[in-house]
Design a protein around this motif. Sequence first.
Motif, PDB file in Angstrom:
ATOM      1  N   PRO A  93       0.833  -1.212   0.000  1.00  0.00           N
ATOM      2  CA  PRO A  93       0.000   0.000   0.000  1.00  0.00           C
ATOM      3  C   PRO A  93       0.871   1.267   0.000  1.00  0.00           C
ATOM      4  O   PRO A  93       1.846   1.366   0.736  1.00  0.00           O
ATOM      5  CB  PRO A  93      -0.806  -0.103   1.300  1.00  0.00           C
ATOM      6  N   ALA A  94       0.497   2.224  -0.852  1.00  0.00           N
ATOM      7  CA  ALA A  94       1.266   3.463  -0.993  1.00  0.00           C
ATOM      8  C   ALA A  94       1.416   4.181   0.345  1.00  0.00           C
ATOM      9  O   ALA A  94       2.496   4.680   0.670  1.00  0.00           O
ATOM     10  CB  ALA A  94       0.608   4.376  -2.020  1.00  0.00           C
ATOM     11  N   GLN A  95       0.344   4.212   1.144  1.00  0.00           N
ATOM     12  CA  GLN A  95       0.414   4.936   2.418  1.00  0.00           C
ATOM     13  C   GLN A  95       1.428   4.305   3.371  1.00  0.00           C
ATOM     14  O   GLN A  95       2.048   5.006   4.170  1.00  0.00           O
ATOM     15  CB  GLN A  95      -0.958   5.088   3.074  1.00  0.00           C
ATOM     16  N   ASP A  96       1.640   3.001   3.266  1.00  0.00           N
ATOM     17  CA  ASP A  96       2.651   2.334   4.103  1.00  0.00           C
ATOM     18  C   ASP A  96       4.063   2.763   3.705  1.00  0.00           C
ATOM     19  O   ASP A  96       4.917   2.989   4.558  1.00  0.00           O
ATOM     20  CB  ASP A  96       2.536   0.813   3.989  1.00  0.00           C
ATOM     21  N   ILE A  97       4.297   2.867   2.393  1.00  0.00           N
ATOM     22  CA  ILE A  97       5.612   3.292   1.911  1.00  0.00           C
ATOM     23  C   ILE A  97       5.869   4.743   2.290  1.00  0.00           C
ATOM     24  O   ILE A  97       6.953   5.085   2.769  1.00  0.00           O
ATOM     25  CB  ILE A  97       5.726   3.076   0.385  1.00  0.00           C
ATOM     26  N   VAL A  98       4.864   5.602   2.112  1.00  0.00           N
ATOM     27  CA  VAL A  98       5.004   7.026   2.472  1.00  0.00           C
ATOM     28  C   VAL A  98       5.290   7.158   3.968  1.00  0.00           C
ATOM     29  O   VAL A  98       6.181   7.908   4.372  1.00  0.00           O
ATOM     30  CB  VAL A  98       3.740   7.819   2.071  1.00  0.00           C
ATOM     31  N   ALA A  99       4.568   6.421   4.792  1.00  0.00           N
ATOM     32  CA  ALA A  99       4.766   6.484   6.248  1.00  0.00           C
ATOM     33  C   ALA A  99       6.159   5.988   6.632  1.00  0.00           C
ATOM     34  O   ALA A  99       6.820   6.591   7.492  1.00  0.00           O
ATOM     35  CB  ALA A  99       3.689   5.670   6.962  1.00  0.00           C
ATOM     36  N   ALA A 100       6.616   4.920   6.004  1.00  0.00           N
ATOM     37  CA  ALA A 100       7.956   4.392   6.306  1.00  0.00           C
ATOM     38  C   ALA A 100       9.027   5.404   5.925  1.00  0.00           C
ATOM     39  O   ALA A 100       9.974   5.639   6.693  1.00  0.00           O
ATOM     40  CB  ALA A 100       8.178   3.066   5.579  1.00  0.00           C
ATOM     41  N   MET A 101       8.880   6.011   4.757  1.00  0.00           N
ATOM     42  CA  MET A 101       9.869   7.007   4.320  1.00  0.00           C
ATOM     43  C   MET A 101       9.879   8.215   5.253  1.00  0.00           C
ATOM     44  O   MET A 101      10.949   8.749   5.576  1.00  0.00           O
ATOM     45  CB  MET A 101       9.594   7.430   2.878  1.00  0.00           C
ATOM     46  N   ALA A 102       8.704   8.640   5.720  1.00  0.00           N
ATOM     47  CA  ALA A 102       8.637   9.768   6.669  1.00  0.00           C
ATOM     48  C   ALA A 102       9.321   9.397   7.981  1.00  0.00           C
ATOM     49  O   ALA A 102      10.049  10.210   8.566  1.00  0.00           O
ATOM     50  CB  ALA A 102       7.185  10.161   6.911  1.00  0.00           C
ATOM     51  N   ALA A 103       9.117   8.171   8.427  1.00  0.00           N
ATOM     52  CA  ALA A 103       9.744   7.718   9.676  1.00  0.00           C
ATOM     53  C   ALA A 103      11.261   7.615   9.525  1.00  0.00           C
ATOM     54  O   ALA A 103      12.003   7.969  10.440  1.00  0.00           O
ATOM     55  CB  ALA A 103       9.152   6.375  10.106  1.00  0.00           C
ATOM     56  N   PHE A 104      11.726   7.167   8.366  1.00  0.00           N
ATOM     57  CA  PHE A 104      13.169   7.130   8.119  1.00  0.00           C
ATOM     58  C   PHE A 104      13.738   8.548   8.092  1.00  0.00           C
ATOM     59  O   PHE A 104      14.771   8.834   8.686  1.00  0.00           O
ATOM     60  CB  PHE A 104      13.493   6.451   6.781  1.00  0.00           C
ATOM     61  N   ARG A 105      13.034   9.436   7.396  1.00  0.00           N
ATOM     62  CA  ARG A 105      13.518  10.811   7.247  1.00  0.00           C
ATOM     63  C   ARG A 105      13.606  11.530   8.587  1.00  0.00           C
ATOM     64  O   ARG A 105      14.543  12.271   8.842  1.00  0.00           O
ATOM     65  CB  ARG A 105      12.593  11.579   6.300  1.00  0.00           C
ATOM     66  N   SER A 106      12.633  11.306   9.457  1.00  0.00           N
ATOM     67  CA  SER A 106      12.607  11.994  10.757  1.00  0.00           C
ATOM     68  C   SER A 106      13.527  11.360  11.793  1.00  0.00           C
ATOM     69  O   SER A 106      13.785  11.953  12.834  1.00  0.00           O
ATOM     70  CB  SER A 106      11.176  11.999  11.305  1.00  0.00           C
TER      71      SER A 106
END
Length: 107
Positions: free
Chosen positions: A60-73
């Motif tokens: 799911p796209a929202q899972d990838i977006v959330a993971a990338m945000a968590a990595f970035r932060s």
Amino acid sequence: MRSSSPYRSGARSPVEPIALVLLALLAGPGQAAAQTSAAACSGCHAPTMEGAVPNLAGRPAQDIVAAMAAFRSGEREATVMDRIAKGYSDEEIRAIADWYAQSGAKP
């Protein structure tokens, strides 16, 4: 007898990423950008990879977006993804996530 190929068994040829970029360009401008960026991800997140690095196809796209945000932060620990995530804009991350979500096989 040693093989004359400079690539180990299972190693990717340098031609493979070039082919992915060419296919992306044939898909259209918006799709091409997402596919080109996703091609960079496929070095580690290939469908044939096993272990700690997950296959992203069909996720799911929202899972990838959330993971990338968590990595970035820094919320999610990483060896390299924290640095990689900082190199993409929110729009690029969304495009990559959408492309992987629509790319077929479920993980």
